[in-house]
Each structure stands twice: as structure tokens, then as C-alpha cells.
Enzyme design. Structure first.
Site: not given
Ligand code: M6R
Length: 612
Positions: A2, A27, A73, A99-100, A485, A489, A492, A508, A607
Site C-alpha cells: 500500500c 509498490r 494492496w 498501511n499495515g 535468481e 526473474k 515473476e 535427483h 515492491k
């Protein structure tokens, strides 16, 4: 997650608020809203983007010199117009953005319902709004005091801004566990969840501390108290952020701009720390903790996502160069698994945003056990930077694209410097070897520049594989975190399923996935376990898998086996992650663009992940 922006002063608030919301879009969010106070207090909200909100209110009178605005969000309640912020109190006297997460919202809501409050939304935020109203009425106090009292009843994390139609000159702001910054203009005030909406108006800012409440009045007064009612003197700091860092600068996306910034951001991470002329490394931020580090029986690294991958490279570096045992933990697991933490442990928390809730909680846990906590953060003044005993900033500059790129290479650069410094102090490297690595690190920005030129082959690979459903990324040693990584990338931003594995683990399990449809990306540079990786490539080819290989310039063996090769410059084994990551970032970017994905704001992602 948020985002918050608020304004009070002589100017029209709407353009400042809407522009601020656009700055906060990076964000990640799913709805947006705004409250403006003129002769009445009006709240406007929309599901979707800030542009959807603009469409809804374009024919409305948006006059007013005080207001609050929010991007949400969703946590409590689905992303829709009703649950979007701001929330009115029952009488519509108060509007609040948050926010939170208010953890005890259910019991507070029950109590308020028993006193006749009716709720429109499923949010924890509306509960807090009505709690403030209830206190204001029943205790006959002003808004500042009502917010302060209410926050004493709240369990959880919050950054809030509140306005009241009965006090058209005042914003009340408060924080705990979620950042909030107040911008001080010549005759006005700005409030935001990070500095990006503020920087074009003022560089003078006050960061609120946890459990502080601010009364921000139009007549140029800023008063700060703790929620326990102790007055605090505002500490004004200068923002080091530049507006140009928040613009795309001619690139189509922030992510692409940030990929291309890496020669500079890596250099900035080394500036004042790597002294090639003197043959030394210094990390001023942690200088007082060097003895603790070299005598530590182990170092723990806590982080999430890409920062965790950087931590893994750090583990290999510190163990390899300085011979200190390192354990790398997902912060989200560490905080809940009753870990063994000793007082003499040194914990390194790595975070781009410096706001990741799980990493913050892991820090608090380790602190409570007496460990020393060092931070590697990008955002100056962030919660993690403030919660640690000491640390070093990565100085990569603002990262706006949700997919982390330049922050990762800056973190790895800093960890390389740290490993070198510890090795120097412990004497685990010969002087000549130390200088060899140091000088090569100094040359890395030029080699990144060269690596960035591999565009033609990367777009060819992207065109070929943009429609596949799965990707596998394999690497060994220092290249294993690079594989992780690369896979993160891709998934996402392109929504293609991708997995990273240590190449030898393929036998395996993942080998069962390989057929003529499966692209397998190998990081097959010429040092360390090169020969073993060549065997792994053969195993994939034998099963008709499609091999894309990142190789060292001049390689002939892998070139003869792979379907596609991307060459990177020769470097020291431990520095390969700084180069090999670059084409993988570009590959993900091009595939995502070709698939029509929103590269800078991928679906469902935020973000900074400020809730657990
Ligand atoms: O801000 P942090 O570095 O603490 O964030 C950690 C992760 O949320 C972050 O790296 C995430 O995985 C990114 N989307 C990766 O691109």
C-alpha cells in the site's frame, strides 16, 4: 504494497495527491482512493489503477487544499471499491488511510458493533477509523489525542493519516512497523509512505519513528508525540534522492532502465570502499563491528526473495575467502522455527526496500537473543536500516521496477567487499591473491557494460521461447544462486513457470521433466565445476532438451553442444554472478514484453512486502 500520500498547505491538494499516487504505483496495488476536504469531506475510490480513479472523478469538483490519498494492496477483504481507502468513520466526520495490518481488529470491531457501529467494508482500517471516532466522542478529545489513545489499543503494524471535516487545517499521521515520512515545504507539509511523492516539492523530511503520532497543521506547526504521550523534537533530515532517478529516462520500462544502470550502480556501491590504488577495502558503516565479525563462530544471513539469493552468493564468498561459517535463512522461516541464536552470532539482514516485514521480524527475534545485527539495505532511512546495530547501504539508487535487478548486483558487490575485508583482516588470502580479486572487482563495471551488449542473441532466444510453459535454470557453486535468481526473474514478470536448481541435483528429480519442449538455461562459465556442468549439459541434450548456455567468451566446448550461447567476459569465479545475472535479467525482460506482461508492476506482486 500500500502507498500513502497526504498534503496540507496553500496549494490545491488534488494534483499533488494524484501525482503522488502515480509515483507510488511501483509498490504494487489493486485499488486507489482519495479524500479531499473543502466545505465537506469527500471520499472517492476505485478498484484498479490510479487512472481508473481519475476516470471516475474527472467531472467532480476536486477543489481543496488538504487531502489524503492511498493505493491499497488487499489484505483484509477483496480488492474492490468498498474496501479501498480512505475509510470514513460512521458519522463521516473522519477519513483515514492505512498501511499495515491491525491484528486485533476482530475484537475491536465486535466491541464497536456492540456499541452500535455498522461497518461497510471487511477491512481492519474501517475498524480503526471508527475506534478513533468513538474515542473522540466519548472522551471529548481532539483528533490528535483520539488517534493517540486509539493506537494504544491497537496490536499490529500501521502507518496512518487521518483528517476530520471539523478540523480543516490538520493532518494526523502515525506509524508503527510501516514507514511514514513527513516532507516540510516552505509553507506546506507532505506525508508519504516513502519519499518518492515528496522529492519534487522538498528535500527536508522527518521520518516518524515507531509509535509516534504527528500533528501537522497548516499554520506551519509540526508536533510529534509518542503514543505514550511523550513529546518529541522533530529531527529534520535532507533527502538524497533526485527526481531523475524516479523517471524512465527514455527507457520503455523502469526495469530496463535499471538493468542498464548496473555499470553505474555497481560502481556506486564500491565508491569510497574499494581503493584500487591503495589495494584496500573499507566499509565505514561496519568498522566498529569488524572484530565481532572475524571472531564470530558463524554469521547468519536473513533475507527474502532476490535478497536471499544475494545472501547465498554472500555465503559462498565469505566462506570461500574469509573462512567464516555462514548460514543463509529465509527470514520468514527463521522467525517461526525457534532457531538457535547465540549472543556472539552476527546476523546480516539484506533488503532492498528495508521494509520487508519478515526480515524485520527476524531481526527483532535475533536482537532479543542478544545477537549483533548488521544491515545491507538500499533505501536510506528504511525500517531495517534503523533496526540494525550498524550496516552499509548498497547505494544502487531507487529501484522502481518490482523485479529487483540493480539492487541484487549492488548487494552482491557489497558482500564481495565484505568478504574481501574479512579475508584481509583474518589473513585468509595471500596479499597477491587479495589484490588480484580486488583489482578484478574494480574492473567489473566495465565488464557489466560489455555484457549488456549481448542484446541480439537474447532477443532471439526470447522470440524462440516466449510461449513455453516451463523453464529450468541450472548452475553450480557461485552460479547456483544465479540460476535461482534467473528463474525468479522469469516467473515473476512473465508468469512462465521456472525453477532454479544446483545442476547436479537435476538427476535427483528434475531430469524427469526434460523433453524436446523444455528449455534449460545453464550458467556454464569456465571456472570451478565447469567440467561437471558440461556433463550435465550432455545429460540434457541426450534427452532432447533445449540448452541455452551462459558461457565465458571464447568457450568452444559448450558452444558445440548448446542450442544457444550467450557470452560473458572472463572474470574471477566468485565475480561471475555479477556478470551472468545480467543476460538472465534481459532474457526475462524481453520474454515478458513479448508476452504483453506488465513488466514494472507484475500481477499480485508488491515492491516492498510490508505484511507477512
Ligand atoms: O526489499 P527486499 O529486498 O527485502 O525484498 C525481498 C523480496 O520481496 C524481493 O527481493 C522480491 O523477491 C522481488 N520481487 C524480486 O525481484
Amino acid at each position: 504494497m500500500c502507498g500513502i500520500v497526504a498534503y496540507v498547505g496553500p496549494k490545491e491538494a488534488y494534483p499533488i495527491l494524484i501525482n503522488g499516487l502515480k509515483r507510488l504505483e511501483y509498490r504494487g496495488y489493486d485499488s486507489a482512493g482519495i479524500a479531499l476536504l473543502n466545505s465537506s469531506l469527500n471520499v472517492y475510490k476505485a478498484k484498479g489503477k490510479v487512472s481508473d480513479l481519475e476516470d471516475i472523478i474527472k467531472d467532480t469538483d476536486l477543489h481543496g487544499t488538504i487531502g489524503i490519498a492511498h493505493t491499497r494492496w488487499a489484505t483484509h477483504g477483496e480488492p474492490n471499491q468498498v474496501n479501498a481507502h480512505p475509510h470514513y468513520s460512521q458519522s463521516k466526520e473522519i477519513a483515514l488511510i492505512h498501511n499495515g495490518i491491525i491484528e486485533n481488529y476482530a475484537s475491536l470491531r465486535k466491541e464497536l458493533e456492540s456499541r452500535g457501529y455498522v461497518f461497510e467494508s471487511s477491512t481492519d482500517t474501517e475498524v480503526l477509523t471508527n475506534l478513533i471516532e468513538d474515542i473522540k466522542i466519548n472522551e471529548n478529545v481532539d483528533l490528535f489525542e483520539a488517534v493517540r489513545i486509539a493506537l494504544n489499543q491497537v496490536i499490529g503494524a500501521y502507518a496512518i493519516v487521518v483528517i476530520s471535516r471539523n478540523d480543516p487545517d490538520t493532518l494526523i499521521a502515525a506509524r508503527k512497523g510501516s514507514p511514514l515520512v513527513i516532507g516540510i515545504g516552505t509553507d506546506d507539509y507532505y506525508v508519504a509512505s516513502d519519499a518518492t511523492p515528496i522529492v519534487e516539492y522538498t528535500k527536508n523530511v522527518v521520518y516518524l519513528d515507531d509509535e509516534e503520532v504527528a500533528q501537522i497543521r497548516r499554520n506551519n506547526t509540526l508536533k510529534i508525540k509518542t503514543i505514550r504521550n511523550h513529546e518529541k523534537t522533530p529531527y529534520v533530515q535532507q533527502l538524497e534522492l533526485n527526481l531523475s532517478a524516479l523517471e524512465k529516462g527514455g527507457f520503455e520500462h523502469f526495469m530496463l532502465k535499471e538493468i542498464y544502470e548496473q555499470p553505474h550502480s555497481i560502481r556506486d556501491s564500491m565508491r569510497g570502499r574499494l581503493h584500487a590504488d591503495l589495494g584496500t577495502v573499507s566499509l565505514g558503516g561496519i568498522i566498529d563491528y569488524e572484530q565481532k565479525l572475524i571472531t564470530a563462530q558463524r554469521i547468519l544471513v536473513v533475507a527474502c526473495g532476490t535478497s536471499w539469493h544475494a545472501g547465498l552468493v554472500g555465503e559462498y564468498l565469505i566462506e570461500d575467502l574469509a573462512r567464516i561459517p555462514v548460514e543463509v535463512e529465509y527470514a520468514s522461516e527463521f522467525r517461526y522455527r525457534n532457531p538457535v541464536i547465540y549472543e556472539h552470532d552476527v546476523v546480516i539482514a539484506i533488503s532492498q526496500s528495508g521494509e520487508t516485514a519478515d526480515t524485520l521480524a527476524a531481526i527483532e527475534l535475533a536482537k532479543s537473543k542478544g545477537a549483533t545485527i548488521l544491515g545491507i539495505c538500499n533505501v536510506v532511512g528504511s525500517s531495517i536500516a534503523r533496526a540494525t546495530h550498524a550496516g552499509s547501504y548498497t547505494h544502487a539508487g531507487p529501484e522502481i521496477g518490482v523485479a529487483s535487478t540493480k539492487a541484487f548486483t549492488a548487494q552482491v558487490t557489497l558482500l564481495t567487499l565484505l568478504a574481501l575485508r574479512l579475508a584481509q583482516l583474518k589473513g585468509t588470502l595471500s596479499k597477491s591473491r587479495f589484490l588480484q580479486i580486488l583489482n578484478e572487482l574494480d574492473r567489473i563495471p566495465e565488464k557489466v557494460e560489455e555484457t549488456l551488449k549481448t542484446s541480439e542473441v537474447v532477443t532471439r532466444i526470447a522470440t524462440q521461447f516466449k510461449d513455453v510453459r516451463n523453464f529450468l535454470y541450472l548452475g553450480r557453486g557461485y552460479n547456483f544462486p544465479v540460476a535461482l535468481e534467473g528463474a525468479l526473474k522469469l516467473k515473476e514478470i512473465s508468469y512462465i513457470h521456472a525453477e532454479g536448481y544446483p545442476a547436479a541435483e537435476m538427476k535427483h528429480g528434475p531430469i524427469a521433466l526434460i523433453d524436446e519442449e523444455m528449455p534449460v538455461v545453464f550458467i556454464a562459465t569456465n571456472k570451478g565445476t565447469y567440467d561437471k556442468v558440461v556433463s550435465n549439459i550432455q545429460e540434457v541434450k541426450a534427452r532432447k532438451g533445449k540448452v541455452i548456455a551462459i558461457v565465458t567468451k571464447g568457450d568452444t566446448i559448450v558452444k558445440g553442444m548448446a542450442d544457444y550461447v550467450i557470452e560473458i567476459p572472463e572474470t574471477e569465479e566468485m565475480l561471475v554472478p555479477l556478470l551472468a545475472t545480467i543476460p538472465l535479467q534481459k532474457l526475462s525482460y524481453h520474454i515478458a514484453v513479448m508476452r504483453g506482461c506488465n513488466v514494472d508492476q507484475p500481477r499480485n506482486l508488491a515492491k516492498s512486502v510490508t505484511v507477512e
